[in-house]
Write a protein that holds these residues in place. Structure first.
Motif, PDB file in Angstrom:
ATOM      1  N   UNK A 123      11.976 -28.364  -5.053  1.00 47.06           N
ATOM      2  CA  UNK A 123      11.187 -28.589  -6.263  1.00 47.06           C
ATOM      3  C   UNK A 123      10.144 -27.500  -6.499  1.00 47.06           C
ATOM      4  N   UNK A 124      10.394 -26.339  -5.935  1.00 47.50           N
ATOM      5  CA  UNK A 124       9.438 -25.237  -6.090  1.00 47.50           C
ATOM      6  C   UNK A 124      10.137 -23.919  -5.793  1.00 47.50           C
ATOM      7  N   UNK A 125       9.427 -22.826  -6.025  1.00 44.15           N
ATOM      8  CA  UNK A 125       9.954 -21.509  -5.678  1.00 44.15           C
ATOM      9  C   UNK A 125       8.797 -20.604  -5.299  1.00 44.15           C
ATOM     10  N   UNK A 126       9.130 -19.492  -4.630  1.00 43.76           N
ATOM     11  CA  UNK A 126       8.096 -18.551  -4.189  1.00 43.76           C
ATOM     12  C   UNK A 126       8.626 -17.135  -4.287  1.00 43.76           C
ATOM     13  N   UNK A 127       7.771 -16.220  -4.676  1.00 44.63           N
ATOM     14  CA  UNK A 127       8.109 -14.798  -4.760  1.00 44.63           C
ATOM     15  C   UNK A 127       7.287 -14.028  -3.735  1.00 44.63           C
ATOM     16  N   UNK A 128       7.893 -13.031  -3.129  1.00 48.12           N
ATOM     17  CA  UNK A 128       7.135 -12.178  -2.216  1.00 48.12           C
ATOM     18  C   UNK A 128       7.485 -10.714  -2.481  1.00 48.12           C
ATOM     19  N   UNK A 129       6.531  -9.841  -2.174  1.00 49.30           N
ATOM     20  CA  UNK A 129       6.727  -8.398  -2.294  1.00 49.30           C
ATOM     21  C   UNK A 129       5.930  -7.718  -1.195  1.00 49.30           C
ATOM     22  N   UNK A 130       6.579  -6.797  -0.498  1.00 51.34           N
ATOM     23  CA  UNK A 130       5.873  -5.944   0.457  1.00 51.34           C
ATOM     24  C   UNK A 130       6.385  -4.527   0.275  1.00 51.34           C
ATOM     25  N   UNK A 131       5.487  -3.559   0.375  1.00 45.87           N
ATOM     26  CA  UNK A 131       5.906  -2.192   0.080  1.00 45.87           C
ATOM     27  C   UNK A 131       4.952  -1.171   0.670  1.00 45.87           C
ATOM     28  N   UNK A 132       5.530  -0.044   1.101  1.00 44.34           N
ATOM     29  CA  UNK A 132       4.730   1.127   1.461  1.00 44.34           C
ATOM     30  C   UNK A 132       4.920   2.230   0.411  1.00 44.34           C
ATOM     31  N   UNK A 191      12.992  -0.432   6.143  1.00 46.77           N
ATOM     32  CA  UNK A 191      12.756  -0.779   4.742  1.00 46.77           C
ATOM     33  C   UNK A 191      11.391  -0.255   4.305  1.00 46.77           C
ATOM     34  N   UNK A 192      11.393   0.447   3.192  1.00 44.85           N
ATOM     35  CA  UNK A 192      10.150   0.924   2.584  1.00 44.85           C
ATOM     36  C   UNK A 192       9.560  -0.129   1.652  1.00 44.85           C
ATOM     37  N   UNK A 193      10.422  -0.995   1.148  1.00 40.50           N
ATOM     38  CA  UNK A 193       9.992  -2.059   0.246  1.00 40.50           C
ATOM     39  C   UNK A 193      10.988  -3.202   0.329  1.00 40.50           C
ATOM     40  N   UNK A 194      10.475  -4.414   0.380  1.00 40.06           N
ATOM     41  CA  UNK A 194      11.323  -5.607   0.340  1.00 40.06           C
ATOM     42  C   UNK A 194      10.673  -6.635  -0.576  1.00 40.06           C
ATOM     43  N   UNK A 205       0.866  -1.173   0.000  1.00 40.26           N
ATOM     44  CA  UNK A 205       0.000   0.000   0.000  1.00 40.26           C
ATOM     45  C   UNK A 205       0.906   1.229   0.000  1.00 40.26           C
ATOM     46  N   UNK A 206       0.396   2.324  -0.536  1.00 36.08           N
ATOM     47  CA  UNK A 206       1.198   3.549  -0.527  1.00 36.08           C
ATOM     48  C   UNK A 206       0.912   4.328   0.750  1.00 36.08           C
ATOM     49  N   UNK A 207       1.989   4.727   1.413  1.00 35.72           N
ATOM     50  CA  UNK A 207       1.862   5.575   2.591  1.00 35.72           C
ATOM     51  C   UNK A 207       3.011   6.571   2.582  1.00 35.72           C
ATOM     52  N   UNK A 208       2.679   7.828   2.542  1.00 33.26           N
ATOM     53  CA  UNK A 208       3.714   8.864   2.566  1.00 33.26           C
ATOM     54  C   UNK A 208       4.487   8.792   3.878  1.00 33.26           C
ATOM     55  N   UNK A 209       5.748   9.110   3.815  1.00 31.47           N
ATOM     56  CA  UNK A 209       6.589   9.036   5.008  1.00 31.47           C
ATOM     57  C   UNK A 209       6.036   9.942   6.105  1.00 31.47           C
ATOM     58  N   UNK A 210       5.887   9.361   7.280  1.00 33.29           N
ATOM     59  CA  UNK A 210       5.332  10.082   8.422  1.00 33.29           C
ATOM     60  C   UNK A 210       6.202   9.799   9.640  1.00 33.29           C
ATOM     61  N   UNK A 211       7.000  10.750  10.066  1.00 26.72           N
ATOM     62  CA  UNK A 211       7.910  10.500  11.195  1.00 26.72           C
ATOM     63  C   UNK A 211       7.187  10.206  12.506  1.00 26.72           C
ATOM     64  N   UNK A 212       5.884  10.499  12.571  1.00 22.13           N
ATOM     65  CA  UNK A 212       5.108  10.212  13.777  1.00 22.13           C
ATOM     66  C   UNK A 212       4.560   8.789  13.787  1.00 22.13           C
ATOM     67  N   UNK A 271       8.445  -2.179   6.222  1.00 25.66           N
ATOM     68  CA  UNK A 271       7.471  -3.009   5.509  1.00 25.66           C
ATOM     69  C   UNK A 271       7.596  -4.493   5.841  1.00 25.66           C
ATOM     70  N   UNK A 272       8.826  -4.977   5.996  1.00 25.66           N
ATOM     71  CA  UNK A 272       9.053  -6.417   6.113  1.00 25.66           C
ATOM     72  C   UNK A 272       8.331  -7.032   7.315  1.00 25.66           C
ATOM     73  N   UNK A 273       8.594  -6.521   8.510  1.00 25.66           N
ATOM     74  CA  UNK A 273       7.987  -7.119   9.702  1.00 25.66           C
ATOM     75  C   UNK A 273       6.502  -6.809   9.812  1.00 25.66           C
ATOM     76  N   UNK A 274       6.081  -5.683   9.274  1.00 22.78           N
ATOM     77  CA  UNK A 274       4.688  -5.281   9.416  1.00 22.78           C
ATOM     78  C   UNK A 274       3.770  -6.006   8.434  1.00 22.78           C
ATOM     79  N   UNK A 275       4.159  -6.055   7.167  1.00 20.87           N
ATOM     80  CA  UNK A 275       3.286  -6.657   6.157  1.00 20.87           C
ATOM     81  C   UNK A 275       3.967  -7.754   5.327  1.00 20.87           C
ATOM     82  N   UNK A 276       5.294  -7.699   5.215  1.00 18.36           N
ATOM     83  CA  UNK A 276       6.006  -8.739   4.462  1.00 18.36           C
ATOM     84  C   UNK A 276       5.888 -10.097   5.105  1.00 18.36           C
TER      85      UNK A 276
END
Length: 326
Positions: free
Chosen positions: A218-227, A207-210, A154-161, A173-178
């Motif tokens: 015998x398989x693979x997986x892709x992940x993306x998380x981002x603000x 991280x803003x995006x990971x 999801x897009x979220x503008x940088x907010x220091x608060x 992003x990683x621990x919160x939504x990744x």
């Protein structure tokens, strides 16, 4: 038996959790702890039959409480989980249950030492549509899994608060939504053989995006998380005989689609309440049966998931102040 709950950290997630808690007569909201005097006064008016404490320590020593739900920022999960378990309380702690493997290990050891129930509140694991999807896969409805793709953006503008952008709160992003798409790959395929990842970091260090690629035998997986970008937040599981699309937003879904032999079947399982109801009921079952962990989301599952997250952080130099204490 009625489980009496205490809540530590009463933000938006805790409010949704409490609404689901009140849908079952097997649970009782007994106490809430908040450090905000203004919030305490408001909560006392809203929940007149509930004790509202102005310190977290006070709720832990309340002998009427059976189980504590911890919904504070990530950086304090270990502290309050261990404090609670040392007081003989069962604990359900919001994800990520800790910020690194060492922390989760300490929490698991504490649960075993005190013989109390302890679980990471990874609500997606108990979602009825996810349970039904697992059943389809176990029945080989799509054959052997070869590829998984999941995102949460999801897009979220940088907010220091905002907690999300604070390094000392283990933001990013990683621990919160990744954690969600990585959980999906782990749930279906287990621990990867290896992984490659990359992150876009803010100057603060979070991280803003990971994104990354998990490799299995015998398989693979892709992940993306981002603000930084929005996404549909759906997930795909591809097997040799068909594939499954978990409908958006997949981590709290009500349905999934199974595509096989040019046919599409939709499986819908309407959630009760917001969706926290199911992990709440799992706590009841486990405590009633005198278990200290869930077989659906065990202590080892939380340790494994954190090990994957640690590896991604290590590859991308995502370091929190609390890491130095490990």
């Amino acid at each position: 038996m009625k489980l009496k709950w205490g809540i530590i950290g009463f933000g938006k997630i805790a409010r949704d959790f409490v609404a689901d808690l009140q849908l079952s007569n097997r649970h009782a909201l007994t106490a809430i702890a908040t450090r905000s005097e203004a919030k305490k006064e408001a909560l006392q008016k809203e929940f007149q039959s509930v004790t509202v404490y102005s310190s977290y320590q006070s709720i832990l020593t309340d002998s009427t409480i059976d189980i504590i739900y911890i919904a504070t920022p990530h950086d304090s999960h270990m502290l309050w989980s261990i404090e609670g378990m040392n007081q003989g309380k069962h604990v359900l702690c919001e994800k990520p249950v800790g910020i690194n493997y060492y922390q989760v290990e300490q929490m698991v050891q504490c649960a075993r030492k005190n013989q109390v129930f302890f679980m990471e509140a990874l609500w997606t694991r108990f979602n009825p549509s996810i349970e039904a999807m697992l059943s389809c896969i176990e029945k080989q409805e799509i054959g052997k899994i070869r590829y998984i793709q999941g995102d949460f953006c999801f897009y979220k503008a940088y907010d220091p608060e905002s907690r999300l952008f604070h390094l000392d709160r283990a933001g990013g992003a990683l621990l919160d939504i990744g954690i969600y798409p990585i959980f999906l790959s782990y749930l279906l395929l287990g621990m990867p053989v290896s992984l490659e990842s990359q992150s876009i970091l803010h100057e603060s260090g979070i991280d803003l995006q990971s994104s990354g690629h998990l490799r299995y035998q015998e398989a693979s997986a892709q992940f993306l998380c981002s603000t930084l970008i929005p996404s549909k937040c759906d997930a795909f599981i591809l097997g040799e005989q068909g594939y499954i699309q978990i409908e958006s937003r997949w981590h709290e879904t009500d349905a999934f689609l199974l595509f096989k032999e040019d046919q599409c079947t939709r499986y819908e399982h309407q959630r009760i309440g917001r969706g926290f109801y199911y992990e709440i009921e799992e706590c009841y079952r486990c405590i009633h049966d005198q278990k200290i962990e869930s077989s659906k989301w065990s202590h080892q599952n939380s340790l494994d998931l954190m090990q994957i997250l640690d590896s991604i952080r290590s590859q991308n130099q995502i370091v929190y102040p609390m890491d130095k204490e490990s």
